[in-house]
Write an enzyme that holds these catalytic residues in place. Structure first.
Site, PDB file in Angstrom:
ATOM      1  N   GLY A  45       0.736  -1.301   0.128  1.00  0.00           N
ATOM      2  CA  GLY A  45       0.090  -0.015  -0.139  1.00  0.00           C
ATOM      3  C   GLY A  45       0.864   1.376  -0.111  1.00  0.00           C
ATOM      4  O   GLY A  45       2.297   1.170   0.393  1.00  0.00           O
ATOM      5  N   GLN A  50       2.771  10.322   1.351  1.00  0.00           N
ATOM      6  CA  GLN A  50       4.375   9.731   1.666  1.00  0.00           C
ATOM      7  C   GLN A  50       4.968  10.170   0.327  1.00  0.00           C
ATOM      8  O   GLN A  50       6.325   9.963   0.441  1.00  0.00           O
ATOM      9  CB  GLN A  50       4.111   8.140   1.493  1.00  0.00           C
ATOM     10  CG  GLN A  50       3.510   7.595   2.797  1.00  0.00           C
ATOM     11  CD  GLN A  50       3.596   5.981   2.830  1.00  0.00           C
ATOM     12  OE1 GLN A  50       2.569   5.465   2.061  1.00  0.00           O
ATOM     13  NE2 GLN A  50       4.459   5.481   3.325  1.00  0.00           N
ATOM     14  N   CYS A  95       6.713   0.688   7.719  1.00  0.00           N
ATOM     15  CA  CYS A  95       6.137   1.478   6.682  1.00  0.00           C
ATOM     16  C   CYS A  95       7.458   1.976   5.901  1.00  0.00           C
ATOM     17  O   CYS A  95       8.474   2.193   6.384  1.00  0.00           O
ATOM     18  CB  CYS A  95       5.905   2.711   7.483  1.00  0.00           C
ATOM     19  SG  CYS A  95       5.057   4.135   6.675  1.00  0.00           S
ATOM     20  N   LEU A  96       6.859   2.164   4.524  1.00  0.00           N
ATOM     21  CA  LEU A  96       8.123   2.859   3.637  1.00  0.00           C
ATOM     22  C   LEU A  96       8.722   3.972   4.060  1.00  0.00           C
ATOM     23  O   LEU A  96       9.788   4.393   3.954  1.00  0.00           O
ATOM     24  CB  LEU A  96       7.496   2.905   2.164  1.00  0.00           C
ATOM     25  CG  LEU A  96       6.930   1.771   1.576  1.00  0.00           C
ATOM     26  CD1 LEU A  96       6.125   2.055   0.282  1.00  0.00           C
ATOM     27  CD2 LEU A  96       7.925   0.719   1.335  1.00  0.00           C
ATOM     28  N   HIS A 137      -4.059   1.821   8.136  1.00  0.00           N
ATOM     29  CA  HIS A 137      -2.453   2.318   8.177  1.00  0.00           C
ATOM     30  C   HIS A 137      -2.350   3.646   7.170  1.00  0.00           C
ATOM     31  O   HIS A 137      -1.772   4.631   7.489  1.00  0.00           O
ATOM     32  CB  HIS A 137      -1.728   1.341   7.891  1.00  0.00           C
ATOM     33  CG  HIS A 137       0.002   1.729   7.830  1.00  0.00           C
ATOM     34  ND1 HIS A 137       0.792   1.425   8.770  1.00  0.00           N
ATOM     35  CD2 HIS A 137       0.678   2.413   6.837  1.00  0.00           C
ATOM     36  CE1 HIS A 137       2.026   1.820   8.444  1.00  0.00           C
ATOM     37  NE2 HIS A 137       1.745   2.498   7.247  1.00  0.00           N
ATOM     38  N   GLU A 138      -2.957   3.282   5.788  1.00  0.00           N
ATOM     39  CA  GLU A 138      -2.782   4.355   4.888  1.00  0.00           C
ATOM     40  C   GLU A 138      -3.753   5.480   5.093  1.00  0.00           C
ATOM     41  O   GLU A 138      -3.291   6.655   4.809  1.00  0.00           O
ATOM     42  CB  GLU A 138      -3.263   3.594   3.494  1.00  0.00           C
ATOM     43  CG  GLU A 138      -2.304   2.512   2.919  1.00  0.00           C
ATOM     44  CD  GLU A 138      -1.109   2.876   3.086  1.00  0.00           C
ATOM     45  OE1 GLU A 138      -0.538   4.069   3.176  1.00  0.00           O
ATOM     46  OE2 GLU A 138      -0.223   1.962   2.770  1.00  0.00           O
ATOM     47  N   HIS A 141      -2.250   8.007   7.110  1.00  0.00           N
ATOM     48  CA  HIS A 141      -1.324   8.764   6.539  1.00  0.00           C
ATOM     49  C   HIS A 141      -1.684   9.996   5.844  1.00  0.00           C
ATOM     50  O   HIS A 141      -1.320  11.085   5.921  1.00  0.00           O
ATOM     51  CB  HIS A 141      -0.514   8.051   5.191  1.00  0.00           C
ATOM     52  CG  HIS A 141       0.629   7.343   5.554  1.00  0.00           C
ATOM     53  ND1 HIS A 141       1.794   7.945   6.239  1.00  0.00           N
ATOM     54  CD2 HIS A 141       0.736   6.121   5.300  1.00  0.00           C
ATOM     55  CE1 HIS A 141       2.804   6.735   6.399  1.00  0.00           C
ATOM     56  NE2 HIS A 141       2.178   5.810   6.026  1.00  0.00           N
TER      57      HIS A 141
END
Lengths: 171, 174
Positions: A45, A50, A95-96, A137-138, A141
């Site tokens: 995702g 991000q 997380c990226l 999670h997304e 963000h």
């Protein structure tokens, strides 16, 4: 290729704006965002902020999970809103935008999600487990929240110590 | 400041151990790394990575006064830091519970090790009452030979009355 912002970049704290125009510019950005998601190791995702793009856009693809999980394939989620949620579960997240770290976070087990697609058409999704976790999670963000703000203890969340108190006396 | 040390500190718990110990380290020029600090019943236990430019003796001189004042056992070892080496998260969690008795950990972890488990984190508690103690343990690790190998191994452990659960941990990155 869109660059992924990494903590502690202040831009990750910004609250994203709703998408209002569903035009070619949006679709071009979605293609670039997909490339960024697919480039990440095990990336299932990504959220537009991000990449420094503060719009309420999320891509999720749990068919890419290392071990198979129930999933809806590749989802383009624009202006996503959780409308119902139930159950709580501890799970491990990475997380990226927070390289080389994973931690335990509590999320809802089942969620109902409303979101628009690339054409602006509204959809409702019923998600559970891993896929529901990724979406939560997304969406965080989009609100400028990283999973670092939701970490729970490595230890006490797994086995809450029970209080072996005597039962209240009856009568 | 390139040498890493592991400090092991154990003693009767009281408020202020962490604050006093880490203040002494900070004021002495140390940079702290990863740590595990945990109260085991009345005892407070610390495993702490510290980076320090001086010798092990000089580091001990920084913290010995705190350890002595708080009646703490102190042990220091040099080690490799490698704090930014990539690492994989655990992929399996094993939980164990049952009536307490000697040998649970040895038998369970013996079977798991033979089936390829690399333990990353293990914690256990003794609950229940003095007359009927309960042992509760969790283990996070890597199943280097797969989770099925762990299940098969545990099926033959045969510790009566002990319940063992194995759950995959699926960590994502997004």
């Amino acid at each position: 290729m869109l660059a992924i912002l990494t903590y502690p970049d202040e831009r990750l704290k910004r609250v994203s704006e709703p998408v209002e125009r569903f035009e070619d510019e949006l679709r071009a950005f979605l293609t670039a965002l997909e490339e960024a998601m697919d480039a990440g190791p095990g990336g299932v995702g990504i959220a537009a902020p991000q990449t420094g793009h503060t719009q309420r856009i999320v891509l999720v693809d749990c068919s890419k999970a290392r071990k198979p999980v129930p999933n809806h394939g590749r989802l383009v989620l624009i202006n996503p809103e959780l409308t119902t949620w139930e159950g709580m579960e501890v799970g491990r997240e990475g997380c990226l935008s927070v390289p080389n770290y994973t931690g335990n976070v509590i999320r809802a087990v089942r969620v109902t999600l409303q979101a628009q697609d690339a054409q602006g058409e509204a959809h409702t999704y019923h998600l559970e487990g891993f896929e529901a976790r990724v979406v939560q999670h997304e969406i965080d963000h989009l609100d400028g929240i990283l999973f670092l703000e939701r970490l729970v203890s490595r230890r006490s969340d797994l086995f809450q110590r029970k209080n072996y108190l005597p039962s209240p006396s009856k009568g | 400041m390139n040498q890493w040390y592991m400090l092991t500190v154990v003693g009767r718990d009281r408020p202020g151990i962490v604050a006093q110990l880490t203040s002494a380290l900070y004021e002495g020029g140390c940079n702290l790394g990863e740590a595990s600090m945990l109260r085991l019943r009345r005892n407070f236990t610390i495993l702490l990575m510290a980076q320090f430019s001086g010798s092990m003796e000089a580091l001990e001189a920084l913290v010995r006064p705190v350890a002595d004042a708080l009646a703490l056992c102190l042990h220091i070892e040099p080690l490799e830091g490698d704090l930014h080496e990539p690492r994989d998260p655990p992929d399996v969690r094993i939980t164990v519970h049952g009536a307490d008795r000697a040998g649970i950990v040895a038998r369970v972890t013996g079977a798991l090790a033979a089936a390829g488990l690399d333990i990353l984190d293990l914690g256990s508690d003794v609950a229940g009452s003095e007359q009927q103690p309960i042992y509760v343990m969790y283990i996070d690790g890597y199943a280097t030979q797969g989770i099925e190998a762990l299940r098969t191994a545990l099926a033959t452990v045969g510790v009566e009355g002990i319940v063992v659960h194995i759950e995959p941990i699926q960590t994502f990155s997004c």
